[in-house]
Design a protein around this motif. Structure first.
Motif, PDB file in Angstrom:
ATOM      1  N   SER A 141      71.156  14.326 -41.535  1.00 59.22           N
ATOM      2  CA  SER A 141      71.760  15.180 -42.559  1.00 59.22           C
ATOM      3  C   SER A 141      73.224  15.452 -42.247  1.00 59.22           C
ATOM      4  CB  SER A 141      70.991  16.512 -42.660  1.00 59.22           C
ATOM      5  OG  SER A 141      71.588  17.367 -43.612  1.00 59.22           O
ATOM      6  N   SER A 200      73.290  19.770 -42.398  1.00 61.40           N
ATOM      7  CA  SER A 200      72.783  20.655 -41.347  1.00 61.40           C
ATOM      8  C   SER A 200      72.838  20.021 -39.965  1.00 61.40           C
ATOM      9  CB  SER A 200      71.333  21.025 -41.661  1.00 61.40           C
ATOM     10  OG  SER A 200      70.486  19.887 -41.529  1.00 61.40           O
ATOM     11  N   TRP A 237      66.173  22.200 -40.082  1.00 58.31           N
ATOM     12  CA  TRP A 237      65.190  21.823 -41.101  1.00 58.31           C
ATOM     13  C   TRP A 237      65.234  22.801 -42.273  1.00 58.31           C
ATOM     14  CZ3 TRP A 237      61.662  17.917 -42.077  1.00 58.31           C
ATOM     15  CH2 TRP A 237      60.726  18.188 -43.072  1.00 58.31           C
ATOM     16  N   ARG A 245      67.591  24.652 -43.285  1.00 59.08           N
ATOM     17  CA  ARG A 245      68.874  24.715 -43.982  1.00 59.08           C
ATOM     18  C   ARG A 245      69.249  23.400 -44.674  1.00 59.08           C
ATOM     19  NH1 ARG A 245      73.722  26.208 -40.705  1.00 59.08           N
ATOM     20  NH2 ARG A 245      74.526  26.765 -42.747  1.00 59.08           N
ATOM     21  N   THR A 246      68.494  22.343 -44.438  1.00 57.98           N
ATOM     22  CA  THR A 246      68.888  21.015 -44.927  1.00 57.98           C
ATOM     23  C   THR A 246      68.820  20.894 -46.444  1.00 57.98           C
ATOM     24  OG1 THR A 246      68.276  19.880 -42.875  1.00 57.98           O
ATOM     25  CG2 THR A 246      68.296  18.559 -44.893  1.00 57.98           C
ATOM     26  N   ARG A 247      69.924  20.453 -47.035  1.00 58.48           N
ATOM     27  CA  ARG A 247      69.972  20.003 -48.434  1.00 58.48           C
ATOM     28  C   ARG A 247      70.367  18.534 -48.467  1.00 58.48           C
ATOM     29  NH1 ARG A 247      73.637  21.710 -52.016  1.00 58.48           N
ATOM     30  NH2 ARG A 247      75.059  22.609 -50.498  1.00 58.48           N
ATOM     31  N   PHE A 271      67.572  15.570 -48.245  1.00 59.93           N
ATOM     32  CA  PHE A 271      66.256  15.806 -48.825  1.00 59.93           C
ATOM     33  C   PHE A 271      66.313  15.601 -50.339  1.00 59.93           C
ATOM     34  CE2 PHE A 271      64.691  18.942 -45.344  1.00 59.93           C
ATOM     35  CZ  PHE A 271      64.297  17.888 -44.560  1.00 59.93           C
ATOM     36  N   ASP A 321      69.146  22.908 -53.842  1.00 59.59           N
ATOM     37  CA  ASP A 321      68.443  24.044 -53.253  1.00 59.59           C
ATOM     38  C   ASP A 321      66.949  23.968 -53.541  1.00 59.59           C
ATOM     39  OD1 ASP A 321      70.406  25.443 -51.909  1.00 59.59           O
ATOM     40  OD2 ASP A 321      71.128  26.422 -53.718  1.00 59.59           O
ATOM     41  N   ARG A 332      65.467  21.989 -50.832  1.00 54.70           N
ATOM     42  CA  ARG A 332      65.466  22.797 -49.609  1.00 54.70           C
ATOM     43  C   ARG A 332      64.314  23.800 -49.626  1.00 54.70           C
ATOM     44  NH1 ARG A 332      70.864  25.375 -47.412  1.00 54.70           N
ATOM     45  NH2 ARG A 332      71.089  26.071 -49.566  1.00 54.70           N
ATOM     46  N   GLN A 358      61.221  24.306 -46.991  1.00 57.07           N
ATOM     47  CA  GLN A 358      60.894  25.601 -46.388  1.00 57.07           C
ATOM     48  C   GLN A 358      59.422  25.943 -46.587  1.00 57.07           C
ATOM     49  OE1 GLN A 358      63.797  27.994 -48.421  1.00 57.07           O
ATOM     50  NE2 GLN A 358      65.453  27.451 -47.019  1.00 57.07           N
TER      51      GLN A 358
END
Length: 554
Positions: A258, A266, A285, A287-289, A292, A297, A300, A304
């Motif tokens: 990422s 992140s 993990w 905070r990752t955008r 993914f 968001d 993300r 989460q």
């Protein structure tokens, strides 16, 4: 994170952990062995052939002294352990940071959910992830040096709903860039008043308007759901708690890195498949955008949800948490990482909450994101679907659709109704929804409709504009139940929509969003299925895997 009086007391306890207080699992070691070792020695003395007086056997003085000594030591150990336990309990309590639950208008907060037939009530808790960069550790973990000391943002917001019977749990995420009207909030520490937003603003800005209580007030205004508690954690808290549980398994469909050419991302780097993440990697993990799915968001939030489900399964399966040292480490970490409302501000209350949450099996835990639609690069609640999801929570209906069907039997009140022209009725406008403004003059129009039906004392109450998904008749006490039912019958409102409430002083008709126009009320069969746009994730699904964007593989 904002300071509080509780945080100011942190320096009092000099004890860093339970071992320093003498509260550890070795406290009673050796006692059993000591008994066994003393017994043979005692037998040896008794077998030494000593004389006895004629009046009977002489009491073994040494044995009595040993027993008295043992009893005294045991008493000291018990009292010492109790004292150490108490001191450690107070030590943990002193670390918990507290803030006010709601910073909005207390009078206009949604009413608490009604109890079920067994007297149980649901529990709603707002989980908040702060991006505060107010310490060197948070700055190091969060990056963005130019934002050090700036107002924190509520970048993670999840509403946890625990059903009244504690059989199921729903968790609803709201994207951080959701555009909403933010209510007026007052900072409890400084007294600064943040006026209600004149237009819509991103929901993550609520945290900087006085604290987590403003985030709570914004959620309540949008959803009409009464929130009982909040729990907030920052970057450092996520890292330390992930370490305390020994890592959380997560899955990706391909190797992921990422980070783009501009340095955005992140920094998460994982191989394809399942990897247990802990510490900084766990924070990455969450905070990752970038990397993914579509980089939003929404993706993300999905990651989460997978992490939270996996964490729950890990806690249930991790036998090492029966180890006192491991439990103490988790207790230290949790109390140091959390900011909670005053209603959750002690270890005892947090433990009681934990005991309620653990009653729910992972297969009855449902994760979802609020249905939304795009507004440029931002999002807003999706008309119809978002409100329906909030209604299911308000009415304590499980999102997984596995609730037992509720009885639809309607009982006529045994209390006789007064004559129609003697019944006083207040009519309120509840036609506002999460996406629609209230219909102007609606309360007056329905009040006149009642007058035409013979309820000549009916009058509009223009002082309030409520959010009510369906039309409802409320009454304050048993002697007015018959009157309330008479009003409902005259309009065709089902008796299931007549309820006793301490929020009203007389018979009150709230015209809901299901009757925004016309003079004839049409009762509609309730559709209690979760909207497809919510895209549910079940807590027992251990096969869930985040799809990796091909541009971020290695």
């Amino acid at each position: 994170m904002r300071e509080s009086s509780v945080r100011g007391e942190r320096s009092r306890p000099r004890v860093r952990d339970a071992e320093a207080l003498g509260w550890d699992e070795t406290l009673y070691e050796g006692q059993g062995r000591g008994d066994e070792e003393s017994e043979p020695r005692e037998r040896g003395r008794r077998g030494g052939g000593g004389r006895r007086r004629a009046g009977g056997p002489r009491p073994p003085r040494r044995r009595r002294r040993i027993l008295r000594w043992f009893a005294t030591v045991l008493s000291v150990l018990i009292l010492g352990t109790a004292g150490a336990g108490y001191l450690y309990y107070e030590h943990l309590n002193s670390k918990i940071k507290k803030d006010k639950l709601s910073l909005g208008d207390e009078k206009n907060r949604p009413a608490k959910a009604k109890a079920n037939a067994a007297g149980q009530t649901p529990l709603n808790i707002l989980l908040i992830g702060s991006d505060a960069r107010d310490t060197k550790e948070n700055q190091k973990l969060g990056g963005a040096k130019e934002t050090f000391g700036a107002a924190p943002l509520a970048d993670v917001q999840m509403l946890l709903h625990l059903s009244a019977d504690r059989s199921n749990m729903s968790v609803i995420s709201m994207p951080r860039d959701t555009l909403l009207q933010i209510p007026e909030c007052t900072d409890p520490d400084t007294g600064q008043v943040f006026p209600a937003s004149t237009g819509r603003q991103m929901t993550n800005q609520t945290l900087g308007r006085g604290g987590p209580g403003c985030t709570v007030a914004t959620w309540e205004q949008l959803t009409d759901i009464h929130i009982d508690h909040f729990m907030m954690v920052d970057f450092a808290g996520v890292v330390s708690m992930a370490d305390a549980v020994g890592g959380v398994p997560v899955c990706v469909t391909a190797n992921i890195s990422s980070r783009d050419r501009q340095g955005h991302g992140s920094g998460l780097k994982l191989e394809k498949g399942t990897t247990p993440v802990k510490g900084k990697q766990a924070l990455q993990w969450l905070r990752t955008r970038y990397g993914f799915e579509d980089g939003s968001d929404i993706a993300r939030a999905k990651a989460q949800h997978m992490y939270m489900n996996s964490l729950v399964r890990q806690l249930r399966a991790n036998a090492t948490l029966s180890n006192p040292t491991q439990l103490r480490r988790l207790a230290e970490t949790a109390t140091d990482a959390l900011t909670v409302d005053e209603g959750l501000g002690t270890v005892g209350k947090l433990l009681a909450l934990g005991n309620q949450l653990k009653e729910v099996s992972p297969k009855r835990i449902t994760m979802t994101t609020m249905p939304f639609q795009y507004v440029g690069s931002r999002v807003e609640p999706k008309p119809g679907d978002a409100e329906k999801l909030f209604r299911l929570v308000r009415e304590d209906i499980a999102l997984d659709g596995k609730d037992k069907k509720k009885s639809t039997t309607e009982e006529t009140s045994k209390d006789p109704a007064a004559a129609d022209d003697e019944i006083g009725v207040q009519v309120q406008n509840g036609t506002r929804t999460a996406t629609l403004d209230p219909v102007g003059g609606r309360a007056n129009a329905v009040a006149q409709l009642l007058v035409g039906k013979g309820f000549t004392k009916a009058a509009a109450d223009a002082s309030v504009a409520l959010t009510e998904d369906k039309t409802i008749v409320r009454y304050p006490s048993a002697e007015l139940e018959g009157d309330a039912q008479a009003v409902a019958k005259s309009l065709g409102v089902p008796l299931s929509s007549v309820e006793k409430s301490t929020q009203v002083s007389g018979v009150t008709l709230v015209v809901g969003a299901d009757w925004r126009e016309g003079t004839a009320y049409e009762a509609k069969a309730e559709d209690d299925k979760t909207p497809k746009s919510a895209k549910l994730l079940n807590g027992a699904n251990d096969k869930a895997c985040m799809r990796v964007n091909p541009a971020f593989t290695w």
